[in-house]
Scaffold this active site. Structure first.
Site, short mmCIF file in Angstrom:
data_model
loop_
_atom_site.label_atom_id
_atom_site.label_comp_id
_atom_site.label_asym_id
_atom_site.label_seq_id
_atom_site.Cartn_x
_atom_site.Cartn_y
_atom_site.Cartn_z
N SER A 65 0.84 -1.19 0.00
CA SER A 65 0.00 0.00 0.00
C SER A 65 0.87 1.25 0.00
CB SER A 65 -0.92 0.04 1.22
OG SER A 65 -1.47 1.33 1.33
N GLU A 160 -15.19 -8.20 7.70
CA GLU A 160 -15.00 -7.23 8.79
C GLU A 160 -15.49 -7.81 10.13
OE1 GLU A 160 -14.70 -3.49 7.77
OE2 GLU A 160 -14.64 -2.78 9.83
N ASP A 172 -22.04 0.30 5.24
CA ASP A 172 -20.84 0.79 4.55
C ASP A 172 -20.56 -0.03 3.30
OD1 ASP A 172 -20.78 2.29 6.80
OD2 ASP A 172 -19.07 1.28 7.71
C1 GLA Z 1 -20.18 2.22 11.18
C2 GLA Z 1 -20.62 0.80 10.80
C3 GLA Z 1 -21.96 0.83 10.07
C4 GLA Z 1 -23.00 1.63 10.85
C5 GLA Z 1 -22.44 2.99 11.28
C6 GLA Z 1 -23.38 3.73 12.20
O1 GLA Z 1 -19.89 2.97 10.04
O2 GLA Z 1 -19.65 0.19 9.99
O3 GLA Z 1 -22.40 -0.49 9.83
O4 GLA Z 1 -23.49 0.90 11.94
O5 GLA Z 1 -21.19 2.86 11.94
O6 GLA Z 1 -24.53 4.09 11.54
#
Ligand code: GLA
Length: 386
Positions: A65, A160, A172
């Site tokens: 990276s 994850e 996400d």
């Molecule tokens: C992080 C987690 C998501 C979500 C947000 C809060 O980004 O990865 O899955 O829970 O926090 O909304």
């Protein structure tokens, strides 16, 4: 891109390479609702993670990276993928490879890859989900698997959860996998049904502001909040047949919140259930073009994350309050909280003055300098044409 290829050649030698990209994301509203079966309203950014790759003849993987030169080249064999502290950032792509292998995909032929990301790390813009998805899309293409996008998204989330050990929801990875230029995504995290909303903001623009406070303890606090929600759910299940907190309307919650014994758990549920309703309403208001009312819900979201979910902290509150004082139509923390970024809805014309004044106020309160990034909404993870 040129530099990425140059670095690849310097480290791994010349050869035919393919290039991939996965964005970061910003969530407009719907925070801590995804793992409670609720709605979220994120969009993919035009910043993200790039990867350049070529296949090898053996079962070795080598990764480098540009963002972590000190870690050097990480090397491992596809027959033994294990989490290794020393591999640092590379545990995210390793996790994705491992999960796909567990799902039965034949990943036995190795590759060399160089990564580069331009998302600020630890700022709540999902740099980790971005590198997971760029890996998933890359492997899918490299080995001709033809895996559908949702399976890739779920594999990245699983990586994850089980490989890296952060118990995140699906927001996400989903927004990064399914992003669409100039659109936000209203996602029902229970059914995984989603719709795209055009981001038509008229005379307003979105800008992200970074507190430049690293999210200390974020993972453990995140898992703690999840646990509190589970406790609240158990109490409510005494009379409600529900699987998730967001299965309950705010009206029904108000009538039955007495069932939640622990006042902290009650506050957590209050946030989650009200946030879910705000999120659905916000997406509708945006569709109707009522941006002022949309902004108001964004402000209410922050208030609830501060008072009921307690995931903001001095820096996020200072940055959001400065934005409110300087005329933002809407401003709130975005992502998990405990530091990271805010998202702000402001008049495009006043953008420069806004940033200068907010920076000054924020510096006075916290001694830290914020950074600002205009939000440009881009596409989801994809292969880039050469
Ligand atoms: C992080 C987690 C998501 C979500 C947000 C809060 O980004 O990865 O899955 O829970 O926090 O909304």
């Amino acid at each position: 891109m040129k530099q990425l290829k140059q670095t690849f050649t310097e480290i791994f030698g010349a050869g035919n390479t393919e290039t991939f990209f996965a964005p970061g994301r910003v969530n407009l509203i719907g925070e801590h609702t995804d793992y409670n079966g609720g709605h979220v309203f994120p969009c993919a950014l035009n910043i993200g993670t790039y990867s350049v790759v070529h296949k090898r003849k053996d079962s070795k993987v080598r990764m480098y990276s540009i963002n972590f030169p000190d870690i050097g080249v990480v090397e491992f064999d596809l027959n033994h993928i294990e989490y290794e502290e020393a591999h640092n950032w590379a545990n995210y792509p390793k996790g994705v490879l491992s999960v796909l292998q567990q799902k039965g995909y034949d990943i036995t032929q190795g590759f060399d890859a160089v990564f580069y990301g331009n998302i600020p790390n630890g700022a709540g813009l999902s740099s980790s989900a971005s590198i997971e998805l760029v890996t998933a899309v890359m492997v899918n293409d490299l080995f001709g698997f033809d895996i559908d996008p949702l399976t890739l998204v779920q594999a990245a989330q699983q990586a994850e959860n089980t490989f890296v050990g952060v118990n995140c929801g699906i927001m996400d990875q989903f927004s990064i996998g399914f992003g669409k230029e100039n659109h936000a995504i209203l996602l029902n995290c229970k059914t995984l049904k989603y719709t795209y909303s055009p981001m038509e903001l008229g005379a307003l623009s979105l800008v992200i502001a970074n507190t430049n406070k690293q999210r200390g303890l974020a993972d453990s606090k995140y898992n703690e909040r999840r646990g509190e929600c589970e406790q609240a759910l158990k109490d409510l299940q005494q009379i409600h047949k529900i699987d998730h907190l967001c299965d309950l309307s705010l009206e029904d919650f108000e009538k039955s919140k007495y069932l939640i014994e622990n006042p902290i758990h009650r506050k957590r549920a209050q946030h989650v259930i009200s946030e879910n309703e705000r999120t659905v309403m916000a997406s509708e208001l945006l569709k109707l073009g009522d941006i002022q009312a949309f902004g108001q819900l964004i402000n209410e979201s922050h208030q609830s994350l501060k008072e009921n979910y307690e995931v903001t902290g001095v820096e996020l509150d200072a940055l959001v309050e400065a934005a409110w004082e300087e005329g933002a139509v809407g401003a709130r923390m975005t992502g998990a909280g405990f530091g990271g970024c805010t998202v702000n809805l402001i008049e495009t014309e006043k953008m420069d003055a806004f940033m200068a004044k907010v920076a000054k106020r924020y510096e006075q309160t916290t001694g830290l300098s914020p950074a600002f990034y205009p939000v440009a909404i881009g596409d989801g993870a994809k292969k880039l044409s050469e």
